[in-house]
Motif scaffolding. Sequence first.
Motif, PDB file in Angstrom:
ATOM      1  N   GLN A   6     -24.683 -37.817  21.010  1.00 42.99           N
ATOM      2  CA  GLN A   6     -23.271 -37.120  20.709  1.00 42.99           C
ATOM      3  C   GLN A   6     -22.715 -36.323  21.668  1.00 42.99           C
ATOM      4  O   GLN A   6     -23.517 -35.791  22.577  1.00 42.99           O
ATOM      5  CB  GLN A   6     -23.622 -36.187  19.477  1.00 42.99           C
ATOM      6  CG  GLN A   6     -24.250 -36.776  18.160  1.00 42.99           C
ATOM      7  CD  GLN A   6     -23.056 -37.347  17.485  1.00 42.99           C
ATOM      8  OE1 GLN A   6     -22.037 -37.067  17.642  1.00 42.99           O
ATOM      9  NE2 GLN A   6     -23.529 -38.246  16.412  1.00 42.99           N
ATOM     10  N   PRO A   7     -21.669 -35.973  21.596  1.00 46.76           N
ATOM     11  CA  PRO A   7     -20.826 -35.381  22.771  1.00 46.76           C
ATOM     12  C   PRO A   7     -21.506 -33.877  22.564  1.00 46.76           C
ATOM     13  O   PRO A   7     -21.780 -33.584  21.317  1.00 46.76           O
ATOM     14  CB  PRO A   7     -19.082 -35.342  22.143  1.00 46.76           C
ATOM     15  CG  PRO A   7     -19.126 -36.433  21.268  1.00 46.76           C
ATOM     16  CD  PRO A   7     -20.528 -36.682  20.744  1.00 46.76           C
ATOM     17  N   MET A  29     -19.012 -35.757  27.260  1.00 45.66           N
ATOM     18  CA  MET A  29     -19.216 -37.019  26.539  1.00 45.66           C
ATOM     19  C   MET A  29     -20.414 -37.804  27.086  1.00 45.66           C
ATOM     20  O   MET A  29     -20.638 -37.865  28.414  1.00 45.66           O
ATOM     21  CB  MET A  29     -17.893 -38.011  26.722  1.00 45.66           C
ATOM     22  CG  MET A  29     -16.866 -37.315  26.256  1.00 45.66           C
ATOM     23  SD  MET A  29     -16.672 -36.981  24.447  1.00 45.66           S
ATOM     24  CE  MET A  29     -16.741 -38.587  23.852  1.00 45.66           C
ATOM     25  N   GLY A  38     -17.854 -44.042  19.629  1.00 41.83           N
ATOM     26  CA  GLY A  38     -17.555 -42.810  20.398  1.00 41.83           C
ATOM     27  C   GLY A  38     -15.856 -42.574  20.265  1.00 41.83           C
ATOM     28  O   GLY A  38     -15.345 -41.387  21.151  1.00 41.83           O
ATOM     29  N   LYS A  39     -15.323 -42.883  19.235  1.00 44.35           N
ATOM     30  CA  LYS A  39     -14.085 -42.422  18.893  1.00 44.35           C
ATOM     31  C   LYS A  39     -13.986 -40.800  18.705  1.00 44.35           C
ATOM     32  O   LYS A  39     -14.604 -40.226  17.846  1.00 44.35           O
ATOM     33  CB  LYS A  39     -13.301 -43.126  17.939  1.00 44.35           C
ATOM     34  CG  LYS A  39     -11.865 -42.550  17.528  1.00 44.35           C
ATOM     35  CD  LYS A  39     -11.260 -43.617  16.474  1.00 44.35           C
ATOM     36  CE  LYS A  39      -9.934 -43.275  16.263  1.00 44.35           C
ATOM     37  NZ  LYS A  39      -9.224 -44.200  15.198  1.00 44.35           N
ATOM     38  N   LEU A  40     -13.114 -40.268  19.324  1.00 42.63           N
ATOM     39  CA  LEU A  40     -13.200 -38.607  19.304  1.00 42.63           C
ATOM     40  C   LEU A  40     -11.775 -38.102  18.616  1.00 42.63           C
ATOM     41  O   LEU A  40     -10.863 -38.872  18.690  1.00 42.63           O
ATOM     42  CB  LEU A  40     -13.180 -37.991  20.794  1.00 42.63           C
ATOM     43  CG  LEU A  40     -13.430 -36.582  20.821  1.00 42.63           C
ATOM     44  CD1 LEU A  40     -14.813 -36.372  20.397  1.00 42.63           C
ATOM     45  CD2 LEU A  40     -13.283 -36.204  22.368  1.00 42.63           C
ATOM     46  N   CYS A  79     -16.744 -37.373  16.034  1.00 39.78           N
ATOM     47  CA  CYS A  79     -17.125 -38.585  16.790  1.00 39.78           C
ATOM     48  C   CYS A  79     -17.198 -39.673  15.873  1.00 39.78           C
ATOM     49  O   CYS A  79     -18.210 -39.563  14.991  1.00 39.78           O
ATOM     50  CB  CYS A  79     -18.298 -38.295  17.607  1.00 39.78           C
ATOM     51  SG  CYS A  79     -18.527 -39.742  18.822  1.00 39.78           S
ATOM     52  N   ASP A  80     -16.412 -40.934  15.926  1.00 43.41           N
ATOM     53  CA  ASP A  80     -16.442 -41.897  15.038  1.00 43.41           C
ATOM     54  C   ASP A  80     -16.305 -41.257  13.525  1.00 43.41           C
ATOM     55  O   ASP A  80     -17.036 -41.871  12.502  1.00 43.41           O
ATOM     56  CB  ASP A  80     -17.844 -42.610  15.002  1.00 43.41           C
ATOM     57  CG  ASP A  80     -18.032 -43.247  16.382  1.00 43.41           C
ATOM     58  OD1 ASP A  80     -16.842 -43.531  16.881  1.00 43.41           O
ATOM     59  OD2 ASP A  80     -19.089 -43.660  16.930  1.00 43.41           O
ATOM     60  N   ILE A  84     -19.602 -33.510  14.823  1.00 46.86           N
ATOM     61  CA  ILE A  84     -20.676 -33.466  15.692  1.00 46.86           C
ATOM     62  C   ILE A  84     -21.600 -32.112  15.470  1.00 46.86           C
ATOM     63  O   ILE A  84     -21.165 -31.475  14.690  1.00 46.86           O
ATOM     64  CB  ILE A  84     -20.079 -33.323  17.137  1.00 46.86           C
ATOM     65  CG1 ILE A  84     -19.460 -31.945  17.575  1.00 46.86           C
ATOM     66  CG2 ILE A  84     -19.276 -34.592  17.578  1.00 46.86           C
ATOM     67  CD1 ILE A  84     -19.146 -31.780  18.900  1.00 46.86           C
TER      68      ILE A  84
END
Length: 294
Positions: A6-7, A29, A38-40, A79-80, A84
């Motif tokens: 995770q970020p 990241m 990994g789409k933020l 994230c996705d 997070i």
Amino acid sequence: MSANDQPTPSGDGLSHGRTGQTSTFHLKMPPITDEKKGKLSMGISGPSKVALESKHTSDGFDVSYVPLEEGDYQLTIKCDGKHIPGSPFAVAVEKDPTFVPVSHSEKCKVTGPGLKSGVALEPCFFSVDTSEAGHGPLSFSIQGPSQADIGPSERGKTGYDYQFLPKAPGDYVLHILWGDREVPGSPFTSKVDRNPKHKGSYGRPDKVVVNGPGIKEGKVNVPVEFYVDVKEAGPGAVGVAVKGPSRAEISFTKGGDNITKVQYVCTDPGVYDVTVKFSGEQVPGSPFTANITN
């Protein structure tokens, strides 16, 4: 993405800030192993609109924002599509007494048919675009033959769309302010016509009942009060004028069961005419004669 991938956020901007000052945090990241993941997404909400700005770094992003009003904000990092760890973050913004937000009422763009005309018992639409006008707040006031509450438009698409609903025909004066200053063109006068679909009465001034000591007598420099009962009168607005030896300060307090308490204060003794109107017409007994003494 597993919990270990995770970020990782860090920095003061995750928890606190000050009005007018830049708050920052860093978002580290993890290495990209799957381009489909990994789409933020990030956002912040609170007392004022705040834009998040991010810059790429060697290991992630530096993120900054400038809150304009004090209070509690909520910072969301996903994230996705999933929060997070720690998100949403509670951000407490303190007031910087040296910060004076800048507003440009002259840059507000106000449009729409409801600013000029309308039909009773149908929404009147208008739009206020403040995207280039700095810091607000945006505020409205409207006066006319009936109460006409202003709120977001039900058919709004841009986020700047508003409407008001006049309950009786007549002229409505609409004030629009940004940062406590009138926007260009304000106040606007909207001429509202009778609704051909409506066959009943818009308001019955003859059904208004006025009582209380203030329509007969009172003392100088002491609030004198009376009551206006409109529960049998239908839609409309109460208007009061007091004329006599001195200017009278008038205030209204709306109570339950459609009864309005009216108070006025006179600084000089003498005989005063107290005019009470409903939907622009005199109510029974108006104007009243009140003897104000020392």
